[in-house]
Write an enzyme that holds these catalytic residues in place. Structure first.
Site, PDB file in Angstrom:
ATOM      1  N   LYS A 174       0.845  -1.198   0.000  1.00  0.00           N
ATOM      2  CA  LYS A 174       0.000   0.000   0.000  1.00  0.00           C
ATOM      3  C   LYS A 174       0.878   1.246   0.000  1.00  0.00           C
ATOM      4  CE  LYS A 174      -1.861   2.747   2.889  1.00  0.00           C
ATOM      5  NZ  LYS A 174      -1.837   3.985   2.073  1.00  0.00           N
ATOM      6  N   GLU A 230       3.727   7.366  15.250  1.00  0.00           N
ATOM      7  CA  GLU A 230       2.343   7.213  15.718  1.00  0.00           C
ATOM      8  C   GLU A 230       1.645   6.018  15.025  1.00  0.00           C
ATOM      9  OE1 GLU A 230       0.065  10.443  14.228  1.00  0.00           O
ATOM     10  OE2 GLU A 230      -1.831   9.616  14.963  1.00  0.00           O
ATOM     11  N   ILE A 231       1.723   5.967  13.701  1.00  0.00           N
ATOM     12  CA  ILE A 231       1.059   4.870  12.991  1.00  0.00           C
ATOM     13  C   ILE A 231       1.826   3.559  13.211  1.00  0.00           C
ATOM     14  CG2 ILE A 231       0.251   4.024  10.739  1.00  0.00           C
ATOM     15  CD1 ILE A 231      -1.356   6.403  11.749  1.00  0.00           C
ATOM     16  N   GLY A 232       3.141   3.644  13.354  1.00  0.00           N
ATOM     17  CA  GLY A 232       3.931   2.443  13.642  1.00  0.00           C
ATOM     18  C   GLY A 232       3.471   1.773  14.928  1.00  0.00           C
ATOM     19  N   GLU A 249      10.008   1.122  10.314  1.00  0.00           N
ATOM     20  CA  GLU A 249      11.057   2.125  10.117  1.00  0.00           C
ATOM     21  C   GLU A 249      10.358   3.463  10.295  1.00  0.00           C
ATOM     22  OE1 GLU A 249      13.027   4.900   9.127  1.00  0.00           O
ATOM     23  OE2 GLU A 249      12.821   4.287   7.040  1.00  0.00           O
ATOM     24  N   CYS A 283      13.649  10.698   6.869  1.00  0.00           N
ATOM     25  CA  CYS A 283      13.732  10.196   8.244  1.00  0.00           C
ATOM     26  C   CYS A 283      15.160  10.281   8.766  1.00  0.00           C
ATOM     27  CB  CYS A 283      13.195   8.780   8.321  1.00  0.00           C
ATOM     28  SG  CYS A 283      13.837   7.715   7.057  1.00  0.00           S
ATOM     29  N   GLU A 380      10.358  15.409  15.586  1.00  0.00           N
ATOM     30  CA  GLU A 380      10.701  15.319  14.165  1.00  0.00           C
ATOM     31  C   GLU A 380       9.874  16.353  13.410  1.00  0.00           C
ATOM     32  OE1 GLU A 380       9.462  11.771  11.885  1.00  0.00           O
ATOM     33  OE2 GLU A 380      11.447  11.872  10.973  1.00  0.00           O
TER      34      GLU A 380
HETATM   35  P1  NAP Z   1       1.920   8.105   8.114  1.00  0.00           P
HETATM   36  O1  NAP Z   1       0.508   8.442   8.409  1.00  0.00           O
HETATM   37  O2  NAP Z   1       2.655   7.274   9.084  1.00  0.00           O
HETATM   38  O3  NAP Z   1       1.908   7.408   6.664  1.00  0.00           O
HETATM   39  C1  NAP Z   1       2.783   6.385   6.238  1.00  0.00           C
HETATM   40  C2  NAP Z   1       1.976   5.290   5.558  1.00  0.00           C
HETATM   41  O4  NAP Z   1       1.075   4.703   6.504  1.00  0.00           O
HETATM   42  C3  NAP Z   1       1.082   5.777   4.411  1.00  0.00           C
HETATM   43  O5  NAP Z   1       1.007   4.789   3.416  1.00  0.00           O
HETATM   44  C4  NAP Z   1      -0.241   5.944   5.109  1.00  0.00           C
HETATM   45  O6  NAP Z   1      -1.350   5.948   4.244  1.00  0.00           O
HETATM   46  C5  NAP Z   1      -0.244   4.727   5.998  1.00  0.00           C
HETATM   47  N1  NAP Z   1      -1.230   4.799   7.077  1.00  0.00           N
HETATM   48  C6  NAP Z   1      -1.823   5.903   7.615  1.00  0.00           C
HETATM   49  N2  NAP Z   1      -2.679   5.529   8.582  1.00  0.00           N
HETATM   50  C7  NAP Z   1      -2.639   4.176   8.661  1.00  0.00           C
HETATM   51  C8  NAP Z   1      -3.294   3.213   9.476  1.00  0.00           C
HETATM   52  N3  NAP Z   1      -4.182   3.548  10.421  1.00  0.00           N
HETATM   53  N4  NAP Z   1      -3.007   1.906   9.286  1.00  0.00           N
HETATM   54  C9  NAP Z   1      -2.103   1.535   8.337  1.00  0.00           C
HETATM   55  N5  NAP Z   1      -1.461   2.411   7.537  1.00  0.00           N
HETATM   56  C10 NAP Z   1      -1.717   3.711   7.700  1.00  0.00           C
HETATM   57  O7  NAP Z   1       2.744   9.404   7.846  1.00  0.00           O
HETATM   58  P2  NAP Z   1       2.162  10.816   7.348  1.00  0.00           P
HETATM   59  O8  NAP Z   1       0.888  11.123   8.086  1.00  0.00           O
HETATM   60  O9  NAP Z   1       2.095  10.770   5.888  1.00  0.00           O
HETATM   61  O10 NAP Z   1       3.303  11.769   7.851  1.00  0.00           O
HETATM   62  C11 NAP Z   1       3.285  12.223   9.200  1.00  0.00           C
HETATM   63  C12 NAP Z   1       4.662  12.271   9.792  1.00  0.00           C
HETATM   64  O11 NAP Z   1       5.265  10.980   9.748  1.00  0.00           O
HETATM   65  C13 NAP Z   1       5.650  13.141   9.062  1.00  0.00           C
HETATM   66  O12 NAP Z   1       5.528  14.462   9.406  1.00  0.00           O
HETATM   67  C14 NAP Z   1       6.948  12.532   9.508  1.00  0.00           C
HETATM   68  O13 NAP Z   1       7.301  13.032  10.770  1.00  0.00           O
HETATM   69  C15 NAP Z   1       6.646  11.070   9.629  1.00  0.00           C
HETATM   70  N6  NAP Z   1       7.078  10.300   8.449  1.00  0.00           N
HETATM   71  C16 NAP Z   1       8.208   9.552   8.542  1.00  0.00           C
HETATM   72  C17 NAP Z   1       8.635   8.845   7.436  1.00  0.00           C
HETATM   73  C18 NAP Z   1       9.879   8.019   7.459  1.00  0.00           C
HETATM   74  O14 NAP Z   1      10.511   7.849   6.427  1.00  0.00           O
HETATM   75  N7  NAP Z   1      10.255   7.441   8.583  1.00  0.00           N
HETATM   76  C19 NAP Z   1       7.926   8.876   6.249  1.00  0.00           C
HETATM   77  C20 NAP Z   1       6.750   9.625   6.194  1.00  0.00           C
HETATM   78  C21 NAP Z   1       6.342  10.317   7.306  1.00  0.00           C
HETATM   79  P3  NAP Z   1      -2.040   7.337   3.831  1.00  0.00           P
HETATM   80  O15 NAP Z   1      -1.048   8.057   3.010  1.00  0.00           O
HETATM   81  O16 NAP Z   1      -3.220   6.913   3.076  1.00  0.00           O
HETATM   82  O17 NAP Z   1      -2.359   8.056   5.122  1.00  0.00           O
HETATM   83 MG    MG Z   2      -0.772  10.071   8.745  1.00  0.00          MG
END
Ligand code: NAP
Ligand code: MG
Length: 476
Positions: A174, A230-232, A249, A283, A380
């Protein structure tokens, strides 16, 4: 330009079960440019069931040499489509085209590495106490769910899919909802290259709509996630129901430490891109700089000068170094951090504003005098913002470096070899670079300590993480 804008399932394009679509916005223009199918819970179930059938019906038992041959072909086909993949990436997340080409190349390289790894990966024979013959098998798990983010959409999709496939699993992937195009295209190209239909399923759609269904599905044996802490956490909680394996990660707040004995001029010239590359949406971004006090003033001056020279602008131009942020929402998040820094009296040595009115641009921003309990120091930011602070002694600096919930990456600059080795051992992070900023090597493990994650991507470590170990004892 032709956009791959449907689910890619069982070797072909499909609309979502309820016809739902999500509009993508070009971050450089703020204009919507395509609508992409968004999977429903029933699409998730169908995709997993047919992935499982494809695994059980052939992929699991394919001779390793055949699996390697197919993955080598996937690498080649990805390379043949480098320009198309790069343009899709540029369009959906505003990535500078030169970087997008490099990243598309990296995706091919990852498939090539794991194609080769197949012949080097196996179990052991063990001299057990009873005598007899004891050996371990590294077995595929079944269907792996890969959930990937929008900052490096294609490389991360490749570095989840390739080792999982190399180890003999099927994958349901996904992509993030704002960046599905390159992952969908990768799925299509993999089938074109000879990967059996169903073995790699690409399910664009919203994480909040289908995430739970994907993570808790009884046929999913492992969830490999890159994204927010948070989602992790949420994924790990949900996965505990079936004891589904997870690798995570997550975020980082990585240090960049410059000792006075280092080539600090080189550190000052090169460090801006260690935090501002990909417009800070990385990251591994070195967003906390620790500079030994005797060189601090000179370092800051030179770092700021190098930052001002960075070319921010249209990601379609070869000369652009920093494009827009990937979304308006992400820029709003980052601007809230900047407002907090202003309210707390931090000094803006450069940046802080929007360089142009159209597109989600944000200037690379250098903050000084950031308090150790301020949001900009602790959290972050995931945008083009760095905080620089002086330090006086090594031991205190190391305590401050480690006083963070994160522990992903970091850099260390010194000419003193014993200091480099000593400090490398003491910094709590999964990845470190000495006198440079390279965190990612296809051949080496990548991942974090503490809330930066669990498990490792890349290298043989990733392949190991997509297997179960079976021990077989044969009486003699
Ligand atoms: P995120 O919500 O963690 O999104 C990452 C992935 O998880 C996306 O494919 C997202 O899908 C999916 N996701 C979201 N909610 C989910 C759930 N309940 N169950 C399973 N999968 C889910 O990250 P973001 O909201 O895009 O970004 C927020 C913050 O995360 C950023 O500001 C940054 O601090 C951090 N981040 C870190 C990394 C990294 O490389 N470690 C990468 C991205 C973001 P959707 O796109 O459909 O929500
Ligand atoms: Mg998110």
């Amino acid at each position: 330009m032709n956009f791959p804008n449907d689910l890619f399932l069982d070797g072909g394009y499909r609309a979502a079960a309820d016809g739902r679509r999500i509009a993508l916005v070009d971050p450089a223009t703020e204009e919507p440019f395509v609508e992409v199918a968004a999977a429903t819970v029933s699409d998730v179930d169908g995709a997993i069931r047919s992935a499982h059938a494809a695994w059980e019906g052939g992929w699991r038992d394919l001779a390793p040499g055949k699996r390697a041959e197919i993955l080598y072909r996937v690498a080649r086909v990805l390379r043949e489509h480098n320009e198309e993949l790069a343009q899709l990436e540029r369009r959906q997340v505003g990535k500078p085209i030169a970087e997008a080409r490099d990243e598309a190349g990296l995706a091919g390289r990852v498939f090539e590495y794991y194609a080769g790894a197949i012949s080097q990966f196996g179990g052991q024979t063990l001299p057990v106490g009873r005598g007899g013959f004891d050996f371990t098998l590294k077995q595929s798990m079944g269907v792996v769910a890969a959930i990937v983010p929008w900052n490096f959409p294609l490389p991360i999709a490749a570095w989840k899919a390739a080792p999982a496939l190399a180890a003999g699993n099927a994958v349901v992937l996904k992509p993030a909802s704002i960046s599905p195009l390159t992952a969908i295209k990768m799925g299509e190209l993999a089938v074109k290259a000879g990967l059996p239909p169903g073995v790699l399923q690409i399910l664009p759609g919203s994480g909040s709509a289908v995430g739970d269904a994907l993570v808790t599905h009884p046929l999913i044996r492992k969830v490999s996630f890159t994204g927010s802490t948070e989602i992790g956490r949420r994924i790990m909680e949900l996965a505990s129901r079936n004891l589904t394996r997870v690798s995570l990660e997550l975020g980082g707040k990585s240090p960049n430490v410059v000792f006075a004995d280092a080539d600090w001029e080189k550190a000052a010239d090169t460090s801006p891109m260690s935090v501002f590359a990909n417009t800070g949406q990385d990251c591994c971004a070195r967003s906390r700089m620790f500079v030994e006090r005797s060189v601090y003033a000179g370092f800051v001056e030179r770092f700021v000068a190098a930052t001002k020279k960075l070319v921010v602008g249209d990601p379609a131009l070869d000369s652009t170094q920093l494009g827009p942020m990937a979304s308006g929402a992400q820029r709003t998040t980052v601007e809230a951090f900047l407002a907090d820094a202003r309210a707390r009296g931090s000094k803006f040595a450069t940046g802080g504003g929007r360089p142009q009115s159209r597109g989600f641009y944000l200037e690379p921003t250098v903050l000084l005098d950031v308090g150790s309990s301020d949001r900009c120091w602790r959290e972050e930011i995931f945008g083009p913002v760095v905080a620089i602070t002086p330090f006086d002694d090594e031991a205190t600096m190391i305590r401050e470096v480690n006083d963070s919930p994160y522990g992903l990456s970091g850099s260390l600059w010194t000419r003193d070899l014993s200091r480099a080795l000593r400090v490398s051992r003491l910094i709590e992070s999964g990845v470190l670079s000495v006198n440079c900023h390279n965190s990612v090597h296809v051949e080496a493990p990548f991942g974090g300590y503490k809330t930066s994650g669990l498990g490792r991507d890349l290298g043989m470590a990733a392949m190991d993480g997509y297997t179960e170990t079976k021990n077989v004892y044969v009486a003699s």
